[in-house]
Write a protein that holds these residues in place. Structure first.
Motif: not given
Ligand code: KIV
Ligand code: ZN
Length: 504
Positions: A12-13, A72, A96, A98, A138, A140, A166, A168, A170, A200, A202
């Motif tokens: 997904r991501d 998602l 899931h 968000f 989540s 976001e 969750n 994130p 982001t 989660h 990045h």
């Molecule tokens: O980075 C993010 O916030 C996401 C959410 C959909 C969990 O990928």
């Protein structure tokens, strides 16, 4: 003892990486390998994005049975309905949901007030709970969300029926000590009894793994990550790095995980191959250099005791063995061991000579391969007669000059030099060799091929030469094709001269 759950979002991501879209068949083979790796949850995609995505996720649900399969959705009924359709063939579905919660997202992206966000969150979770028990929520851009509002949204999500929360990061902006504090504060304000706390992260500042791990240290029990760290922009926390840190630091994490780390390398290569995103050579755990040693001192240490320079046993991540790269930094110990592994045992004198030749080649090439070593062995072990030896070669050539070669050869203690012109630089070389040796041959066949890889590859020249009524095949190798050609011709001359000698 609670386990640390690994939630893989490569499909997904990870698939949101620029240029990384996967076919349904490719998604299925990655999901199958993720199941072998024993991840706890596979986020298989974003079903509302297309009917093809729904079908791809359904196929995964039909064939991959062990992990939980997640889809998602935004806080929209149509997204949730697409998810329900995509997940109807698994016995372990997770929805899931968000919704962005930071001021910047509310103001510019969603153009909604906080109350609206709270209402959408609660209503969507309640709706989803009518069909599925396992609901993840989540908020976001949580790390840029006002803390009090974040607490309010998370509490409302849990009250509405979310079973995983969750958090994130982001945009990958938070620093590990700040994330530690955020997780700690959230756990103080909110009861996570019977609710998983996930993160989660990045990687915009290269801190995704560090942030994920610091959250786990602070009590989070689920990490969202991707194979090779692929994902939006700079990507997500890399699964292999998260997993190996948890494995190698039981004193910090004090909980187990289900990942079979021996599968890491395989899944990394599969994802790289199918997405077309290469793995950087120096990538931790799965990079091609992660278990390669070039410096002589390191190679010597590794040969004496692997753990002098390796904290991970390569077998633990599915790599067969460490690699000693032979190059200009390599020492005699590594080279001797390598030759033994190739089946060659050299005397002290032979090895000393071999080492000098090796360094000469290593100075010209970045990496010295087995084929290069074989060629040095030809010379050192005198596997080819060495009546004449090439000492020096000088070529003058161009589009407006007559190609000329000057060659110096050694025969025993005698040094002989001569020059000749030819139709091209190679022809000029061959004529100069003929003038010195007095052996006249006719070139019947000539071919050139690269025998090692890279721009600095060794070129091998193979030739057939007729000397009177005898035809001789010979070859020569060098990083310089003129030198390789001269060496090949000289080998033919030497074979012819040795044959004559034997007959005399
Ligand atoms: O980075 C993010 O916030 C996401 C959410 C959909 C969990 O990928
Ligand atoms: Zn993300």
């Amino acid at each position: 003892m609670d386990k640390i759950l690994i939630f893989d979002t490569t499909l997904r991501d990870g698939e949101q990486s620029p240029g990384a879209s996967l076919t349904p068949e490719q998604k299925l083979s990655i999901a199958e390998q993720l199941a072998r790796l024993n991840v706890d949850i596979i986020e298989a995609g974003y079903p509302a994005s297309s009917p093809g995505e729904i079908e791809a996720i359904r196929e995964i649900c039909k064939k991959v049975k062990k992990p939980i399969i997640a889809g998602l959705a935004r806080t929209l009924r149509k997204d949730i309905d697409c998810c329900l359709k995509a997940l109807d063939k698994t016995n372990k579905p997770r929805l899931h949901i968000f919704c962005a919660t930071s001021e910047i997202h509310l103001k510019y992206k969603l153009k909604k007030a906080k109350e609206e966000i709270l209402r959408l969150t609660v209503e969507s979770i309640r709706y989803a709970r009518r069909f599925i028990d396992d609901i993840e929520f989540s908020p976001e851009d949580a790390t840029r969300t006002d803390f009090n509002f974040l607490v309010e949204v998370v509490q409302a999500a849990i009250a509405a029926g979310a079973t995983t929360i969750n958090i994130p990061d982001t945009v990958g902006c938070i620093f590990p000590s700040q994330f530690t504090k955020l997780i700690k504060d959230l756990r103080q304000q909110i009861s996570f009894k019977d609710v998983n706390l996930s993160v989660h992260c990045h990687n915009d500042l290269g801190l995704a793994v560090a942030n994920s791990l610091t959250a786990v240290e602070e009590g989070a029990n689920q990490v969202e990550c991707t194979v090779n760290g692929i994902g939006e922009r700079a990507g997500n926390a890399s699964l292999e790095e998260v997993a190996m840190n948890i494995k190698l630091h039981p004193e910090i994490f004090r909980r187990e995980m289900n990942i079979k780390t021996e599968e890491l390398f395989k899944v990394s290569r599969l994802v790289s191959h199918l997405t077309g995103i290469p793995v950087q050579p120096n990538k931790a755990i799965v990079g091609s250099n992660a278990f390669a040693h070039e410096a002589g001192i390191h190679q010597d240490g590794i040969l004496k005791k692997r753990t002098t320079y390796e904290i991970i046993n390569p077998k633990d991540v599915g790599v067969k063995e460490s690699r000693l790269v032979l190059g200009k930094h390599s020492g005699s110990h590594a080279l001797e061991e390598h030759l033994k592994r190739m089946g060659y045992h050299l005397t002290k004198k032979e090895f000393a000579k071999f080492f000098i030749h090796f360094k000469q080649i290593a100075d010209k090439k970045k990496e010295v391969f087995d084929e290069d070593l074989e060629i040095i062995l030809d010379e050192v072990k005198k596997r080819i007669p060495q009546i004449w030896q090439l000492e020096y070669i000088h070529i003058s050539s161009g589009n407006k000059t007559v190609p000329t070669a000057t060659i110096r050869l050694k025969r025993g203690e005698e040094i002989l030099e001569d020059s000749a012109c030819g139709d091209g630089p190679i022809d000029a070389c061959y004529k100069a060799i003929e003038r010195i040796t007095g052996l006249k041959g006719k070139l019947l066949d000539y071919s050139l091929q690269a025998i090692t890889s890279g721009k600095d590859a060794l070129g091998e020249v193979s030739i057939k030469v007729r000397f009177k009524d005898e035809i001789i095949t010979a070859r020569g190798a060098s990083t310089d094709i003129i030198e390789a050609s001269a060496k090949a011709y000289l080998e033919a001359v030497n074979r012819q001269a040795a044959g004559r000698k034997n007959k005399e």
